[in-house]
Design a protein around this motif. Structure first.
Motif, PDB file in Angstrom:
ATOM      1  N   UNK A 136       0.831  -1.199   0.000  1.00 50.97           N
ATOM      2  CA  UNK A 136       0.000   0.000   0.000  1.00 50.97           C
ATOM      3  C   UNK A 136       0.870   1.256   0.000  1.00 50.97           C
ATOM      4  N   UNK A 137       0.245   2.367  -0.233  1.00 53.87           N
ATOM      5  CA  UNK A 137       0.981   3.635  -0.283  1.00 53.87           C
ATOM      6  C   UNK A 137       1.352   4.133   1.101  1.00 53.87           C
ATOM      7  N   UNK A 138       0.955   3.417   2.123  1.00 51.12           N
ATOM      8  CA  UNK A 138       1.207   3.878   3.479  1.00 51.12           C
ATOM      9  C   UNK A 138       2.523   3.387   4.067  1.00 51.12           C
ATOM     10  N   UNK A 197      12.469   3.859  -0.236  1.00 50.83           N
ATOM     11  CA  UNK A 197      11.590   4.192  -1.352  1.00 50.83           C
ATOM     12  C   UNK A 197      10.144   4.050  -0.935  1.00 50.83           C
ATOM     13  N   UNK A 198       9.292   4.944  -1.460  1.00 50.04           N
ATOM     14  CA  UNK A 198       7.872   4.833  -1.235  1.00 50.04           C
ATOM     15  C   UNK A 198       7.208   4.133  -2.412  1.00 50.04           C
ATOM     16  N   UNK A 220      18.003   2.050  -5.615  1.00 50.76           N
ATOM     17  CA  UNK A 220      16.874   1.330  -5.047  1.00 50.76           C
ATOM     18  C   UNK A 220      15.689   1.424  -6.007  1.00 50.76           C
ATOM     19  N   UNK A 221      14.918   0.357  -6.109  1.00 49.70           N
ATOM     20  CA  UNK A 221      13.753   0.372  -6.993  1.00 49.70           C
ATOM     21  C   UNK A 221      12.725  -0.645  -6.524  1.00 49.70           C
ATOM     22  N   UNK A 222      11.512  -0.486  -7.039  1.00 48.73           N
ATOM     23  CA  UNK A 222      10.395  -1.395  -6.780  1.00 48.73           C
ATOM     24  C   UNK A 222       9.905  -1.956  -8.106  1.00 48.73           C
ATOM     25  N   UNK A 223       9.436  -3.189  -8.114  1.00 48.52           N
ATOM     26  CA  UNK A 223       8.817  -3.696  -9.339  1.00 48.52           C
ATOM     27  C   UNK A 223       7.426  -3.078  -9.492  1.00 48.52           C
ATOM     28  N   UNK A 224       6.808  -3.258 -10.660  1.00 48.60           N
ATOM     29  CA  UNK A 224       5.516  -2.616 -10.932  1.00 48.60           C
ATOM     30  C   UNK A 224       4.421  -3.061  -9.976  1.00 48.60           C
ATOM     31  N   UNK A 225       4.500  -4.289  -9.536  1.00 51.41           N
ATOM     32  CA  UNK A 225       3.494  -4.802  -8.604  1.00 51.41           C
ATOM     33  C   UNK A 225       3.738  -4.335  -7.181  1.00 51.41           C
ATOM     34  N   UNK A 226       4.897  -3.686  -6.970  1.00 53.13           N
ATOM     35  CA  UNK A 226       5.273  -3.177  -5.648  1.00 53.13           C
ATOM     36  C   UNK A 226       5.391  -4.302  -4.620  1.00 53.13           C
ATOM     37  N   UNK A 227       5.754  -5.491  -5.085  1.00 50.56           N
ATOM     38  CA  UNK A 227       5.925  -6.609  -4.169  1.00 50.56           C
ATOM     39  C   UNK A 227       7.374  -7.015  -4.005  1.00 50.56           C
ATOM     40  N   UNK A 228       8.257  -6.480  -4.841  1.00 51.93           N
ATOM     41  CA  UNK A 228       9.667  -6.819  -4.751  1.00 51.93           C
ATOM     42  C   UNK A 228      10.505  -5.550  -4.758  1.00 51.93           C
ATOM     43  N   UNK A 283      13.764  -3.479   5.116  1.00 48.55           N
ATOM     44  CA  UNK A 283      12.924  -3.146   6.250  1.00 48.55           C
ATOM     45  C   UNK A 283      11.733  -2.332   5.777  1.00 48.55           C
ATOM     46  N   UNK A 284      10.698  -2.293   6.612  1.00 43.97           N
ATOM     47  CA  UNK A 284       9.478  -1.563   6.286  1.00 43.97           C
ATOM     48  C   UNK A 284       9.031  -0.738   7.483  1.00 43.97           C
ATOM     49  N   UNK A 285       8.330   0.351   7.177  1.00 44.24           N
ATOM     50  CA  UNK A 285       7.782   1.191   8.224  1.00 44.24           C
ATOM     51  C   UNK A 285       6.597   1.966   7.667  1.00 44.24           C
ATOM     52  N   UNK A 286       5.617   2.304   8.492  1.00 45.29           N
ATOM     53  CA  UNK A 286       4.558   3.207   8.035  1.00 45.29           C
ATOM     54  C   UNK A 286       5.174   4.520   7.542  1.00 45.29           C
ATOM     55  N   UNK A 287       4.641   5.030   6.462  1.00 47.71           N
ATOM     56  CA  UNK A 287       5.253   6.191   5.829  1.00 47.71           C
ATOM     57  C   UNK A 287       4.937   7.471   6.591  1.00 47.71           C
ATOM     58  N   UNK A 288       5.980   8.209   7.017  1.00 44.28           N
ATOM     59  CA  UNK A 288       5.733   9.524   7.616  1.00 44.28           C
ATOM     60  C   UNK A 288       5.238  10.507   6.557  1.00 44.28           C
ATOM     61  N   UNK A 289       4.643  11.604   6.993  1.00 47.77           N
ATOM     62  CA  UNK A 289       4.101  12.585   6.050  1.00 47.77           C
ATOM     63  C   UNK A 289       5.192  13.260   5.241  1.00 47.77           C
ATOM     64  N   UNK A 290       6.408  13.307   5.794  1.00 46.60           N
ATOM     65  CA  UNK A 290       7.477  14.055   5.121  1.00 46.60           C
ATOM     66  C   UNK A 290       8.310  13.216   4.172  1.00 46.60           C
ATOM     67  N   UNK A 291       8.082  11.905   4.113  1.00 46.17           N
ATOM     68  CA  UNK A 291       8.854  11.080   3.187  1.00 46.17           C
ATOM     69  C   UNK A 291       9.412   9.844   3.845  1.00 46.17           C
TER      70      UNK A 291
END
Length: 125
Positions: free
Chosen positions: A29-31, A51-52, A69-77, A96-104
């Protein structure tokens, strides 16, 4: 809670290239922000890049230029392409992953709360 599984590490000669992958289920997700970090023996874990889901990337200052750094189109890899590798790049690399802060998306390890198991990169002749 999702799952993060890294792969692609190995032994590479100085000057060579390597691409790491991270299967990131549950973080499409975008979050969320996804990031790459590394930790050498006896050293603290340091950020490489983040990367977001919109593709906006942030690089740690010392990592700019040789890492992408990059993401595939499905945003799963998640990928980390590394060029002109040096012996000092030898480390365990983590995604690693984290909820996205408002600033980036941050590149500091303390800001991330979900981690993969890591993949070892060794740069040596």
């Amino acid at each position: 809670q999702g799952q993060l599984v890294e792969s692609g590490g190995g032994l590479v000669q100085p000057g060579g290239s390597l691409r790491l992958s991270c299967a990131a289920s549950g973080y499409t997700s975008s979050n969320y922000c996804l990031g790459w970090f590394r930790q050498a023996p006896g050293k603290e874990r340091e950020g490489v890049a983040a990367i977001g889901s919109d593709g906006s990337a942030t690089y740690a200052r010392s990592m700019q230029g040789r890492f992408t750094i990059s993401l595939d189109n499905a945003k799963t890899t998640l990928f980390l392409h590394m060029d002109s590798l040096k012996p000092e790049d030898t480390a365990m690399y983590y995604c690693a992953a984290t909820p996205r802060p408002s600033w980036g998306c941050p590149t500091t390890a303390i800001d991330y709360n979900a981690w993969g198991q890591g993949t070892q990169v060794t740069v040596s002749s």
